[in-house]
Design a protein around this motif. Structure first.
Motif, PDB file in Angstrom:
ATOM      1  N   GLU A 522      32.879   5.690  12.530  1.00 55.74           N
ATOM      2  CA  GLU A 522      31.729   4.793  12.361  1.00 55.74           C
ATOM      3  C   GLU A 522      30.457   5.584  12.062  1.00 55.74           C
ATOM      4  OE1 GLU A 522      31.331   2.358  15.791  1.00 55.74           O
ATOM      5  OE2 GLU A 522      33.376   1.547  15.654  1.00 55.74           O
ATOM      6  N   GLN A 523      30.273   6.689  12.766  1.00 57.66           N
ATOM      7  CA  GLN A 523      29.077   7.502  12.538  1.00 57.66           C
ATOM      8  C   GLN A 523      29.053   8.048  11.110  1.00 57.66           C
ATOM      9  OE1 GLN A 523      26.581   7.760  14.500  1.00 57.66           O
ATOM     10  NE2 GLN A 523      27.174   7.813  16.661  1.00 57.66           N
ATOM     11  N   LEU A 524      30.199   8.475  10.614  1.00 49.77           N
ATOM     12  CA  LEU A 524      30.266   9.060   9.273  1.00 49.77           C
ATOM     13  C   LEU A 524      29.916   8.043   8.189  1.00 49.77           C
ATOM     14  CD1 LEU A 524      33.490  11.188   9.750  1.00 49.77           C
ATOM     15  CD2 LEU A 524      31.227  12.108   9.203  1.00 49.77           C
ATOM     16  N   LEU A 525      30.303   6.785   8.395  1.00 49.66           N
ATOM     17  CA  LEU A 525      30.047   5.746   7.388  1.00 49.66           C
ATOM     18  C   LEU A 525      28.795   4.943   7.688  1.00 49.66           C
ATOM     19  CD1 LEU A 525      31.898   5.413   4.899  1.00 49.66           C
ATOM     20  CD2 LEU A 525      33.056   6.577   6.779  1.00 49.66           C
ATOM     21  N   ASN A 526      28.101   5.295   8.761  1.00 48.13           N
ATOM     22  CA  ASN A 526      26.835   4.646   9.076  1.00 48.13           C
ATOM     23  C   ASN A 526      25.781   5.082   8.058  1.00 48.13           C
ATOM     24  OD1 ASN A 526      24.074   4.561  10.474  1.00 48.13           O
ATOM     25  ND2 ASN A 526      25.349   3.468  11.955  1.00 48.13           N
ATOM     26  N   PRO A 527      24.834   4.213   7.669  1.00 49.65           N
ATOM     27  CA  PRO A 527      23.817   4.596   6.685  1.00 49.65           C
ATOM     28  C   PRO A 527      22.983   5.815   7.059  1.00 49.65           C
ATOM     29  CG  PRO A 527      23.833   2.216   6.974  1.00 49.65           C
ATOM     30  CD  PRO A 527      24.750   2.773   8.018  1.00 49.65           C
ATOM     31  N   ARG A 528      22.949   6.180   8.329  1.00 52.69           N
ATOM     32  CA  ARG A 528      22.224   7.399   8.705  1.00 52.69           C
ATOM     33  C   ARG A 528      22.825   8.616   8.009  1.00 52.69           C
ATOM     34  NH1 ARG A 528      22.945   7.548  14.942  1.00 52.69           N
ATOM     35  NH2 ARG A 528      21.369   9.198  14.913  1.00 52.69           N
ATOM     36  N   LEU A 529      24.156   8.642   7.917  1.00 56.52           N
ATOM     37  CA  LEU A 529      24.840   9.761   7.264  1.00 56.52           C
ATOM     38  C   LEU A 529      25.322   9.413   5.860  1.00 56.52           C
ATOM     39  CD1 LEU A 529      27.074  11.525   9.977  1.00 56.52           C
ATOM     40  CD2 LEU A 529      25.253  12.566   8.613  1.00 56.52           C
ATOM     41  N   PHE A 530      25.814   8.214   5.664  1.00 57.92           N
ATOM     42  CA  PHE A 530      26.442   7.852   4.382  1.00 57.92           C
ATOM     43  C   PHE A 530      25.395   7.261   3.444  1.00 57.92           C
ATOM     44  CE2 PHE A 530      29.163   5.032   1.705  1.00 57.92           C
ATOM     45  CZ  PHE A 530      29.950   6.034   1.145  1.00 57.92           C
ATOM     46  N   SER A 531      25.152   7.935   2.334  1.00 60.62           N
ATOM     47  CA  SER A 531      24.103   7.514   1.405  1.00 60.62           C
ATOM     48  C   SER A 531      24.567   6.439   0.434  1.00 60.62           C
ATOM     49  CB  SER A 531      23.620   8.722   0.594  1.00 60.62           C
ATOM     50  OG  SER A 531      24.586   9.093  -0.384  1.00 60.62           O
ATOM     51  N   GLY A 532      25.868   6.200   0.356  1.00 58.50           N
ATOM     52  CA  GLY A 532      26.427   5.349  -0.682  1.00 58.50           C
ATOM     53  C   GLY A 532      27.068   6.179  -1.782  1.00 58.50           C
ATOM     54  N   TRP A 533      26.551   7.402  -1.965  1.00 52.61           N
ATOM     55  CA  TRP A 533      27.174   8.370  -2.887  1.00 52.61           C
ATOM     56  C   TRP A 533      28.038   9.367  -2.132  1.00 52.61           C
ATOM     57  CZ3 TRP A 533      27.045   6.670  -7.517  1.00 52.61           C
ATOM     58  CH2 TRP A 533      25.913   6.043  -8.049  1.00 52.61           C
ATOM     59  N   GLY A 534      27.965   9.354  -0.813  1.00 52.45           N
ATOM     60  CA  GLY A 534      28.735  10.294  -0.026  1.00 52.45           C
ATOM     61  C   GLY A 534      28.065  10.533   1.313  1.00 52.45           C
ATOM     62  N   VAL A 535      28.710  11.333   2.159  1.00 53.16           N
ATOM     63  CA  VAL A 535      28.179  11.675   3.475  1.00 53.16           C
ATOM     64  C   VAL A 535      27.181  12.814   3.315  1.00 53.16           C
ATOM     65  CG1 VAL A 535      28.744  12.482   5.798  1.00 53.16           C
ATOM     66  CG2 VAL A 535      30.323  10.962   4.590  1.00 53.16           C
ATOM     67  N   ARG A 536      25.982  12.609   3.861  1.00 48.81           N
ATOM     68  CA  ARG A 536      24.961  13.650   3.815  1.00 48.81           C
ATOM     69  C   ARG A 536      25.308  14.779   4.783  1.00 48.81           C
ATOM     70  NH1 ARG A 536      21.898   8.862   4.619  1.00 48.81           N
ATOM     71  NH2 ARG A 536      20.671   8.204   2.801  1.00 48.81           N
ATOM     72  N   THR A 537      24.771  15.944   4.515  1.00 48.35           N
ATOM     73  CA  THR A 537      24.963  17.064   5.436  1.00 48.35           C
ATOM     74  C   THR A 537      24.242  16.845   6.759  1.00 48.35           C
ATOM     75  OG1 THR A 537      23.217  18.111   4.129  1.00 48.35           O
ATOM     76  CG2 THR A 537      25.462  18.885   3.781  1.00 48.35           C
ATOM     77  N   LEU A 538      23.148  16.086   6.749  1.00 48.62           N
ATOM     78  CA  LEU A 538      22.390  15.808   7.963  1.00 48.62           C
ATOM     79  C   LEU A 538      21.908  14.364   7.910  1.00 48.62           C
ATOM     80  CD1 LEU A 538      21.272  17.315  10.525  1.00 48.62           C
ATOM     81  CD2 LEU A 538      19.138  17.623   9.245  1.00 48.62           C
ATOM     82  N   ALA A 539      21.972  13.677   9.045  1.00 50.44           N
ATOM     83  CA  ALA A 539      21.566  12.272   9.096  1.00 50.44           C
ATOM     84  C   ALA A 539      20.077  12.126   8.785  1.00 50.44           C
ATOM     85  CB  ALA A 539      21.876  11.691  10.470  1.00 50.44           C
TER      86      ALA A 539
END
Length: 683
Positions: A522-539
């Motif tokens: 859930e954390q990985l796909l949360n908008p804090r980390l997941f930009s829509g283009w991929g998982v960011r390196t930092l939330a």
């Protein structure tokens, strides 16, 4: 930064601007490079004293490019009477064919001039300019310009020749030409690079490919490379395009090692055209199901250069797998520790992981037996030199404060490891994903010990240590109030509490408790980390978040491929599919070639992935990303003598068919079809 164009073939690459010109640059290295030295630092084309402008560029192939040019600035109303075509190809040195076309009905005279220079700069010097300590010479010969640099035994040379007569001086060649009505004039410029060895000959002549190849030979080798890979048929054009481009880039990134004469995979253009421990291993894991024959040279080379002593300058320790190998002047004279350099905490456990994965896929027990000593030494390093504080974790702190890397995990920029409020922790540091790698390495080492090395006692010990590490890790790294794993532990054993993409690597390694895996997903796909283009390196709510910060907010394709693999391993198929879809959607905006990294802006904000200004492209583990995503979507997993195929293709992708997948089972085919939206809603 100006838009740049590159061509490459393994050891040699050339970076120019869109006109084909080379000018010294501090923010990005243009020039002709081979084995970490720049053999051309200036290559400027002038027509009647004017610079040219590009109308179009044909760069569909990695090793050759054509530039279509006109004088002055092109406009919609341009009616030029002359144009120029630059056709260039690379292979050891490079050849450039210059063609000037007279579009008028009258005879015309022109002066063609090519400005030429070679600074023989080391890649490290280009990043951090320093005064050269050797001696430059320039010699004008009857039909050639010879540029040379010597510092003791370090001797490099660039020789430039033309097929047409020219006026040669110390800074270039001039061609006074006359062209008839609607006629053309052509010359071929040949640039040879020479790396002198101890016997006064080019050291590359001892390599299997001789250091220099024709365009036809390069083309044939690339075609053979691609032909060996499984054949992809699919309804998703971004996937098809990314797969084609990845295979082409991986073919181009292979190079020959001067020291051992084997073909290896370079990490990426322009800064990393050499062997890296971490990058080479992860790329190997990505491409293993497609081209397993690439793996043994990498494993063998890494084992052959494994650390054997304590060397503070190189961060070397017994059993440690190297971080980076360089061939340039700075490494040769020990002004930089990269001959090789061992400043990576993760390459050693990753080496064991790759060795096991390779055997599981191919059944090549002979290589595992041959590298048993190296694998055991790597596992021993994890528990000895790797555990700096004796707490049962892998820690890092450079032994070389002057030249060593501060951060020795994959996020190795200075500010990559931070608390959630942006503060930087003290050293040594123990990052979370590295503990996962150590856990996985122990389990895989145990499997090899039991099944190949015939040492069940060693296997039992490794399994017991892995279980203890998993229990300890889930106690010390889990943040119950935040419901995710800490990025790292600081020197006092306190959690470094930033939310980062590293937690996805934990899923891949298997160190995450089953009860906590859903929350990690859930954390990985949360908008804090997941930009829509991929998982960011930092939330995006962390203190050091920056959508265009190298390791503090950008999206890295390789990182996302490992995260997707980890989600798949824990059964989060839809979540893995979202990452696959995002990566492939992003690839469309990079002509199928995923770069090293791109900006972490929200997908809804930009509508396209924003380029990171100095990203390597092509880069090996980015080129390997579409291949690993294919493995994830088709659910490919070796099990004994069989390949398990359990596809989950994201909605909208249609049919995905991969034919002739190689392995210990021979060759098999895999087919998957995306589920409908109705299928998804019924789950």
């Amino acid at each position: 930064m100006k838009e740049l164009v590159s061509i490459l073939d393994g050891n040699t690459f050339l970076v120019s601007d869109r006109r084909g010109d080379i000018e010294p640059s501090l923010d990005f290295p243009t020039g002709l490079f081979t084995f970490d030295t720049r053999f051309l630092s200036a290559w400027l084309l002038l027509l009647d004293g004017q610079r040219l402008s590009a109308l179009s560029i044909d760069d569909a192939e990695s090793y050759r490019t054509r530039y279509f040019l006109v004088p002055g600035e092109p406009t919609h109303f341009l009616d030029t009477k002359v144009s120029v075509i630059r056709s260039r190809a690379i292979g050891g040195g490079f050849d450039e064919e210059l063609t000037v076309l007279n579009h008028s009905g009258q005879e015309a005279t022109f002066t063609v001039r090519v400005e030429m220079a070679a600074d023989f700069g080391d890649l490290f010097e280009i990043k951090d300019p320093q005064r050269k300590k050797g001696h430059h010479t320039v010699k004008v010969e009857a039909n050639a310009l010879r540029l040379a640099y010597r510092r003791e035994a370090f001797h490099r040379e660039t020789v430039i020749r033309s097929s047409e007569p020219s006026e040669i001086d110390k800074t270039g060649m001039t061609f006074p030409i006359r062209i008839g009505p609607h006629g053309e004039w052509t010359t071929r410029l040949t640039v040879s690079t020479i790396i002198y060895g101890a016997r006064g000959e080019d050291a590359r002549t001892q390599l299997p490919l001789g250091g220099s190849r024709t365009t036809a030979a390069i083309q044939a080798e690339h075609a053979e490379f691609v032909a060996k890979a499984p054949k992809l048929g699919c309804d998703c054009e971004p996937l098809a395009g990314a797969y084609r481009r990845s295979l082409s880039d991986l073919a181009a990134l292979r190079y020959e090692s001067i020291s051992l004469g084997v073909r290896l995979m370079a990490a990426g253009l322009p800064w990393f055209m050499t062997l890296f421990g971490r990058d080479s291993i992860i790329t190997s894991l990505q491409v293993l199901p497609f081209l397993p024959e690439l793996i043994p040279p990498t494993l063998t080379m890494l084992a052959g250069l494994q650390g054997v002593r304590l060397d503070d300058f190189r961060d070397e320790e017994p059993g440690k797998i190297l971080h980076e190998l360089r061939y340039g002047e700075a490494a040769g004279f020990e002004e930089q520790p990269h001959s090789p350099y061992y400043g990576a905490v993760d390459s050693t456990p990753l080496f064991v992981i790759l060795l096991d994965e390779y055997e599981r896929w191919t059944g090549d027990a002979q290589l595992v037996k041959r590298l048993e000593f190296a694998a055991r030494a790597a596992l021993t390093w994890i528990d000895t030199y790797g555990d700096l504080l004796g707490t049962g974790y892998l820690w890092y702190q450079t032994r070389n404060p002057r030249n060593g890397l501060e951060n020795q995990c994959w996020k190795d920029s200075w500010d990559a490891i931070s608390y959630s409020d942006g503060r930087l922790p003290s050293f040594p540091r123990a990052t979370c994903e590295t503990q996962g790698y150590a856990y996985d390495a122990k389990l895989r080492g145990a499997r090899l010990a039991r099944q190949v090395w015939n040492d069940p006692q060693y296997a039992e010990r490794l399994e017991r240590e892995a279980a203890e590490l998993k229990e300890r890790f889930n106690r010390d790294f889990w943040l119950p109030e935040k419901e995710y794993y800490a990025l790292a532990l600081d020197a006092d054993g306190r959690p470094v509490d930033a939310l980062s993409s590293n937690i996805g690597h934990l899923l891949w390694s298997g160190i995450v408790d089953e009860s906590r895996a859903p929350r990690v997903a859930e954390q990985l796909l949360n908008p804090r980390l997941f930009s829509g283009w991929g998982v960011r390196t930092l939330a995006d709510d962390q203190g050091r978040y920056n959508p265009i910060g190298y390791h503090v907010g950008t999206v890295w394709p390789f990182d996302n491929s490992i995260i997707a693999w980890g989600l798949w391993k824990y059964g989060f198929r839809a979540e893995a599919g979202r990452i696959c879809e995002a990566m492939l959607a992003a690839s469309r905006y990079f002509d199928g070639r995923l770069p090293e990294a791109f900006a972490g802006y929200e997908r809804d904000l930009t509508e396209y992935p924003v380029q990171y200004p100095t990203a390597c492209s092509p880069q090996a583990w980015s080129a390997g990303t579409p291949l690993l995503l294919l493995r994830v979507m088709l659910g490919l997993e070796p099990q004994g003598e069989h390949l398990i195929i359990d596809p989950y293709v994201p909605p909208g992708m249609g049919r995905v068919e991969l034919l002739d997948i190689p392995g210990r089972w021979g060759r098999v085919d895999a087919l998957g079809r995306s589920r409908t939206r109705e299928d998804e809603s019924s789950q």
